[in-house]
Write an enzyme that holds these catalytic residues in place. Structure first.
Site, PDB file in Angstrom:
ATOM      1  N   SER A   1      40.279  16.749  36.769  1.00 17.93           N
ATOM      2  CA  SER A   1      40.567  18.178  36.725  1.00 17.93           C
ATOM      3  C   SER A   1      39.254  18.947  36.815  1.00 17.93           C
ATOM      4  CB  SER A   1      41.342  18.520  35.440  1.00 17.93           C
ATOM      5  OG  SER A   1      41.759  19.863  35.435  1.00 17.93           O
ATOM      6  N   THR A   2      38.876  19.683  35.777  1.00 17.24           N
ATOM      7  CA  THR A   2      37.655  20.494  35.809  1.00 17.24           C
ATOM      8  C   THR A   2      36.432  19.627  36.115  1.00 17.24           C
ATOM      9  OG1 THR A   2      38.658  21.786  34.044  1.00 17.24           O
ATOM     10  CG2 THR A   2      36.351  22.236  34.541  1.00 17.24           C
TER      11      THR A   2
ATOM     12  N   HIS B   1      43.699  18.405  39.770  1.00 12.81           N
ATOM     13  CA  HIS B   1      44.371  19.663  39.430  1.00 12.81           C
ATOM     14  C   HIS B   1      43.779  20.784  40.265  1.00 12.81           C
ATOM     15  CE1 HIS B   1      45.256  17.953  35.143  1.00 12.81           C
ATOM     16  NE2 HIS B   1      46.082  17.475  36.053  1.00 12.81           N
TER      17      HIS B   1
ATOM     18  N   MET C   1      39.804  19.057  31.686  1.00 21.07           N
ATOM     19  CA  MET C   1      40.361  19.602  30.451  1.00 21.07           C
ATOM     20  C   MET C   1      41.709  18.969  30.168  1.00 21.07           C
ATOM     21  SD  MET C   1      39.776  23.691  30.008  1.00 21.07           S
ATOM     22  CE  MET C   1      39.879  24.205  31.703  1.00 21.07           C
TER      23      MET C   1
ATOM     24  N   ASP D   1      46.048  15.107  30.463  1.00 18.42           N
ATOM     25  CA  ASP D   1      46.878  14.566  31.536  1.00 18.42           C
ATOM     26  C   ASP D   1      46.359  13.186  31.938  1.00 18.42           C
ATOM     27  OD1 ASP D   1      48.852  14.431  33.479  1.00 18.42           O
ATOM     28  OD2 ASP D   1      47.709  15.586  34.959  1.00 18.42           O
TER      29      ASP D   1
END
Length: 357
Positions: A171-172, A198, A291, A294
């Site tokens: 993600s991030t 993401h 973050m 998941d």
């Protein structure tokens, strides 16, 4: 711990956007907007004057655009930067470039000329700004030579099958991490890789296109129903879950609009859980920076269904945000916790064997 208050500078050429972003951020008591700037040149002066903890930076501006401004920030006074991007092809391409060049994250600008739906991004904007304030941004990231490779993996699968699939969730900070991992793989790497990053629709295509220019391995945005091929990396398109399903002796991509999982579509959990249902295949699951948590439930499912699954997590030192890898490690399913610079080598070393997909 969070700073008492996160000091933010808003750089955007639109007076309306500057006002709206300021109002949204100021609604949270953890955030103080210390100033605004109308373009990159103005923003660089304000950074020196106001010493913000985080900068929100419009990608497309006159005088000095977001890409040039970001480069200057990273070269002279590295601080966490969140890009604000339009969903145009040019906007998404520049955003991926910015993330690869040091920006921590990005926010998709609200649609519509009057941007009446800007409050839709309020929660995301606040969450990302607060998270960014805790990110360590370095002018000179560690080179490969600075990393201890004593823990390099030389093992192969205990129960070797004829076919192998690598599944990666992030993600991030993911675009930069993926660039590092994929370019560290050897040019003759043939094992297919499936990735959930993401990201909103439109941006995943730009990410795939950019990464595809950096390695001899073919990297593309996944399409529904396609058969997974050797020497190919598939990135889940924004707003679609990606599952892997068996078709005879092959594997196919299945995209769906099923409900979000933990606020995400695509979801790493959905990808991992689909892989868990496929028997007689070597599986490597990888969790990189991001973050939230998941992927953790999917890892547990993978290990329940196939204990020989090998799980690799990025370590805290190299993670932009140590959320998803940390949550994965807490499940006690992770076999290897490694620096980002070791992830690609770990993957390739794990699957070095006489046969394989």
């Amino acid at each position: 711990m969070y700073k008492t208050q996160t000091r933010v500078l808003v750089i955007d050429d639109s007076a309306f956007m500057r006002k709206m972003i300021t109002d949204l951020l100021s609604s949270n008591e953890q955030i103080e907007v210390v100033g605004t700037a109308r373009n990159g040149e103005d923003g660089l002066k304000k950074i020196k004057e106001l010493s913000p903890h985080v900068v929100t930076l419009d990608v497309e501006m006159p005088v000095m655009d977001g890409i040039a401004t970001l480069k200057n920030i990273m070269d002279t006074n590295p601080i966490p930067v969140i890009m604000l991007s339009s969903i145009t092809k040019e906007g998404s391409t520049k955003t991926i470039q910015a993330i690869s060049n040091g920006a921590v994250d990005f926010i998709q600008k609200p649609s519509g000329s009057i941007s009446l739906d800007i409050d839709k991004i309020k929660e995301e904007l606040i969450k990302k700004v607060i998270a960014a304030a805790n990110v360590k941004v370095s002018k000179h990231p560690k080179s490969t030579e600075d990393v201890d490779f004593k823990t390099a993996v030389n093992q192969t699968f205990k129960n070797s099958h004829a076919q192998t699939i690598v599944a990666i969730g992030t993600s991030t900070g993911g675009p930069r991490a993926l660039q590092r991992v994929l370019t560290d793989l050897p040019d003759d790497f043939t094992t297919p890789i499936v990735i959930v990053q993401h990201m909103p629709p439109g941006f995943t295509k730009s990410l795939a296109d950019r990464l595809n220019t950096l390695t001899k391995i073919h990297i593309k945005e996944a399409t529904h129903g396609e058969i997974i091929q050797k020497s190919t990396v598939y990135i889940a398109p924004g707003d679609f879950h990606l599952k892997i399903r068996k078709m005879g002796t092959s594997f196919a991509v299945e995209l769906s609009k099923e409900a979000e999982r933990s606020g995400h579509r695509p979801s790493v959990d959905v990808l991992f859980e689909s892989l868990a249902e496929i028997p007689n295949v070597n599986k490597i699951a990888v969790l990189l920076t991001g973050m939230g948590n998941d992927g953790s439930k999917g890892l547990q499912r993978l290990k329940e269904k196939d204990s020989s699954t090998v799980v690799v997590a990025e370590n805290e030192e190299s993670s932009i945000v140590y959320g998803m890898p940390k949550a994965a490690i807490k499940t006690n399913t992770v076999n290897h916790i490694v620096h980002l610079h070791q992830v690609g080598h770990t993957i390739s070393n794990l699957i070095k064997k006489p046969r394989g997909m």
